[in-house]
Every structure is written in structure tokens, then in C-alpha cells.
Write a protein that holds these residues in place. Structure first.
Motif, short mmCIF file in Angstrom:
data_model
loop_
_atom_site.label_atom_id
_atom_site.label_comp_id
_atom_site.label_asym_id
_atom_site.label_seq_id
_atom_site.Cartn_x
_atom_site.Cartn_y
_atom_site.Cartn_z
N GLN A 155 2.59 5.92 -7.26
CA GLN A 155 1.19 5.82 -8.30
C GLN A 155 1.60 5.28 -9.52
OE1 GLN A 155 -0.92 9.82 -7.47
NE2 GLN A 155 -0.27 9.64 -4.59
N TYR A 198 -10.41 14.02 1.04
CA TYR A 198 -8.78 13.71 0.49
C TYR A 198 -9.10 12.36 -0.81
CZ TYR A 198 -4.26 12.46 -0.25
OH TYR A 198 -2.99 12.23 -1.29
N GLN A 199 -8.55 12.42 -1.83
CA GLN A 199 -8.94 11.40 -2.52
C GLN A 199 -8.53 10.36 -2.07
OE1 GLN A 199 -7.36 12.35 -6.32
NE2 GLN A 199 -5.15 13.00 -5.45
N TRP A 200 -7.63 9.95 -2.21
CA TRP A 200 -7.25 8.71 -1.46
C TRP A 200 -7.34 8.00 -0.23
CZ3 TRP A 200 -5.19 6.57 -5.60
CH2 TRP A 200 -4.49 7.47 -6.87
N SER A 201 -8.22 8.92 0.86
CA SER A 201 -9.12 8.03 1.64
C SER A 201 -9.76 7.31 1.63
CB SER A 201 -9.81 8.96 2.67
OG SER A 201 -11.24 9.55 1.23
N TYR A 229 1.02 4.15 -3.02
CA TYR A 229 0.85 5.37 -2.94
C TYR A 229 1.96 6.86 -3.20
CZ TYR A 229 -0.28 9.93 -0.18
OH TYR A 229 -0.64 11.55 -0.40
N PHE A 275 -7.26 1.20 -5.24
CA PHE A 275 -6.73 1.94 -3.74
C PHE A 275 -6.83 1.28 -2.79
CE2 PHE A 275 -4.72 4.62 -0.84
CZ PHE A 275 -3.65 3.91 -0.72
N GLU A 276 -8.18 1.37 -3.16
CA GLU A 276 -9.33 0.99 -1.85
C GLU A 276 -8.89 0.18 -1.76
OE1 GLU A 276 -13.63 2.23 -0.23
OE2 GLU A 276 -12.93 3.43 -1.60
N GLU A 305 0.54 -1.08 -0.43
CA GLU A 305 -0.22 0.04 -0.25
C GLU A 305 0.71 1.31 -0.09
OE1 GLU A 305 -2.35 -2.32 2.63
OE2 GLU A 305 0.18 -2.79 1.82
N THR A 359 -6.17 3.74 -9.59
CA THR A 359 -7.26 4.34 -9.30
C THR A 359 -7.46 4.76 -7.73
OG1 THR A 359 -8.79 2.86 -9.61
CG2 THR A 359 -7.59 3.80 -12.13
N THR A 360 -7.99 5.87 -7.62
CA THR A 360 -8.25 5.62 -6.41
C THR A 360 -9.60 4.72 -5.52
OG1 THR A 360 -10.87 7.71 -6.64
CG2 THR A 360 -8.46 8.08 -6.20
N ALA A 411 -4.37 6.79 5.01
CA ALA A 411 -6.06 6.37 4.61
C ALA A 411 -7.77 6.27 5.04
CB ALA A 411 -5.93 5.30 3.14
#
Length: 314
Positions: free
Chosen positions: A263, A305-308, A260, A272-273, A256, A268-269, A298
Motif C-alpha cells: 500500500q 470493503y474499501q479495496w473491493s 495490496y 488500485f481498482e 496487484e 488510492t482505492t 478484490a
């Protein structure tokens, strides 16, 4: 050697199912391992270490590795590697359907004896036979060099020792060179210097950097490796891992955290999630602590925040 320093083009190899499981108390079923392989591949991970031919009595969490191989489709196995240390390992894994082999031994004799019961020279002598068996099934085999920087028994490893092994004619036929910071003591400058030197003698082979985060430099070392010429970096979900035969070793650099930091172009977000959640689920199933700083960030970040990632692991 032409070097591409664009960090977003790096390939990420997840080693959760091999290195990541070596020190865990918990066990994963074959079904759970196969499901994780498919989850990783579905969400963009480029390559996977799916297991090991190590003796099951010494590393019980890896005992069902060939069962995992048997359950995967050929197109999935094309992106998966299995750890081997002898020609016989290659033969057995190939018979089960594996086609990508990571032939590993230690640069230091002391660790090689502790890890696989023979000297470095004996392992190197056996490599051509392992390459031959690999070629007979149309596979690929990597040269994986543990303790490339430091050894828990011998201390610092001379850079020329690593370069000499990579240059050795007995390594001909290997597709990649895996440079390993087995116990996580390397610094970015050391990583950059050694990877560059290995690149000068690699003869077109890919360079893969395998790092641990013992001293908190896992991501920084991976970035230095890529800038110096590595095209693949290893990580494990949740920062799992460590060598049972290397006192002081801790977990791998977290997949992870690498995602990050780099990237990669495909990330994509949403993917990643899903990968963060996969890591959280894995460590919970194993009863381990999640060591990924990116995963913790995250889950803790506000939704703006886009990566949350929203709280929870389901």
C-alpha cells in the motif's frame, strides 16, 4: 548503507511487458503495449520493464519491443527499462530511443548458457563496453543477476558468488543491482540475508528485488527484501511470467498483490481498482488465468470493503 524500512515508500516496477509475456501463448500488439504502459504510469506505477532485446525467434511475444520504444515519449521512457544482454543490444535499443537498460546475466553458468548462450564470465567481461555505450547517450544501466538464489540446473547458489559479482570492478557504472529469484524457490530468510549482503557492497546503488511466486512466497519475499534494504520490487499484472529457459519457473509475484501488501503512499482505492482491472483485461486478452490473489479477493469482496472491486473487467 542507510536502510529505509518503511514499506509504504517502496517503489513498484511492473514487468508485465517483459518477464510477464515470456511464457504466454498470446501476443500483444504494439498499440496494446503502449496503452498498457500509459495506463500503468497514469495510475501510479513507478517504473516499467517495457520489453527485451532477446531474439524474436526465441521469445516471439517480445519481438515488437523497439516499436514500443519508438511510440513512447521521452518523459515516459525515463520510467521504462529494456532488457539487454550484450553491448550490441544497448547500441540498438539506444538508437531506437531507449535510455534505461537492464543488463542481465545469470549467476550460474548453466542457466546463462541456456538463456543467452555464453558463460557468466563472458557476460561480465562485456559489461564495461555496455556501460560505455549507455553513458554515451546519457542513460542508466542496471546490473541484473538472474538465478541469484537457485538455478534449475545447478541447484543452490552460494551467496558469496552473488556478492563477488556485485563487488567486481567490471560492474562499475551500473546504477542498480537487481537480485532475482528466477524460479521462485527462495525463502524470506534467504532473501533478507542476501539482500543485506549485497547492500554492504553495492556502493550506493539501488537494490531491486525480482521475485517469482512458484512456492507461494512472492509477497513475503518482497517484504523481506525491502526490510533488508531493497527500495524497488518487481511484479507482473495477474502474476504473469516465467523464464522459457528455466524448467519449473512460474509467474512473477503479482503486481496487484504487491500493491495490496505494501500500500505505497501514492496508492488510492481508485488507482488500485484501475490497476486490478488492467490486470484482468490483460490476462483475458492473452488467454491466461489471473494468478493474483489480491485481484481475486478484490472481485470477491463485498462493497463495504474499501479495496473491493465490482465484478467485471471493463
Amino acid at each position: 548503507m542507510e536502510i529505509n524500512n518503511k514499506l509504504s515508500e517502496v517503489k513498484i516496477r511492473d514487468v508485465s511487458l517483459r518477464d510477464g509475456l515470456q511464457l504466454t501463448g498470446g501476443m500483444l500488439s504494439t498499440e496494446s503495449k503502449v496503452a498498457l504502459v500509459r495506463e500503468l504510469l497514469a495510475n501510479g506505477i513507478d517504473e516499467i520493464e517495457l520489453g527485451s532485446m532477446a531474439r524474436p525467434d526465441l521469445v516471439p511475444p517480445l519481438a515488437n519491443s523497439l516499436e514500443v520504444v519508438d511510440q513512447l515519449e521521452p518523459e515516459e521512457l525515463e520510467k521504462c527499462w529494456i532488457w539487454v544482454a550484450t553491448p550490441k543490444h544497448v547500441m540498438r535499443a539506444a538508437a531506437a530511443g531507449a535510455r534505461n537498460f537492464q543488463y542481465c546475466f545469470s549467476v550460474s553458468d548453466s542457466h546463462n548458457k541456456a538463456n543467452i548462450g555464453r558463460t557468466t564470465e563472458v557476460s561480465l567481461d562485456a559489461l564495461p563496453e555496455a556501460v560505455k555505450y549507455c553513458e554515451e547517450v546519457g542513460g542508466k544501466i542496471q546490473l541484473c543477476l538472474a538465478t541469484s538464489f537457485t538455478c534449475p540446473f545447478e541447484g543452490a547458489i552460494p551467496e558469496e558468488r552473488v556478492v563477488d559479482i556485485v563487488s567486481d570492478a567490471r560492474t562499475a557504472g551500473t546504477s542498480d543491482v537487481v537480485v532475482c529469484d528466477t524460479i521462485g524457490q527462495a525463502t524470506p530468510d534467504q532473501v533478507s540475508r542476501l539482500v543485506a549482503k549485497v547492500g554492504e557492497v553495492a556502493n550506493g546503488r539501488r537494490i531491486i528485488y525480482h521475485g517469482h511466486d512458484t512456492w507461494g512466497l512472492g509477497v513475503a519475499n518482497a517484504v523481506s527484501a525491502v526490510k533488508a534494504g531493497a527500495s524497488v520490487v518487481d511484479g507482473a499484472l495477474g502474476g504473469l511470467g516465467g523464464c522459457p529457459f528455466a524448467p519449473g519457473a512460474s509467474g512473477n509475484t503479482a503486481t496487484e498483490d504487491l500493491l495490496y501488501a505494501f500500500q505505497p503512499d501514492w496508492l488510492t482505492t481508485d488507482s488500485f481498482e484501475r490497476l486490478v482491472r488492467a490486470g484482468a483485461k490483460l490476462v483475458a486478452e492473452l488467454g491466461e488465468e489471473n494468478q493474483s490473489r489480491a485481484a481475486k479477493g478484490a472481485f470477491a469482496s463485498p462493497e463495504s470493503y474499501q479495496w473491493s472491486v465490482k465484478a467485471g473487467v471493463a
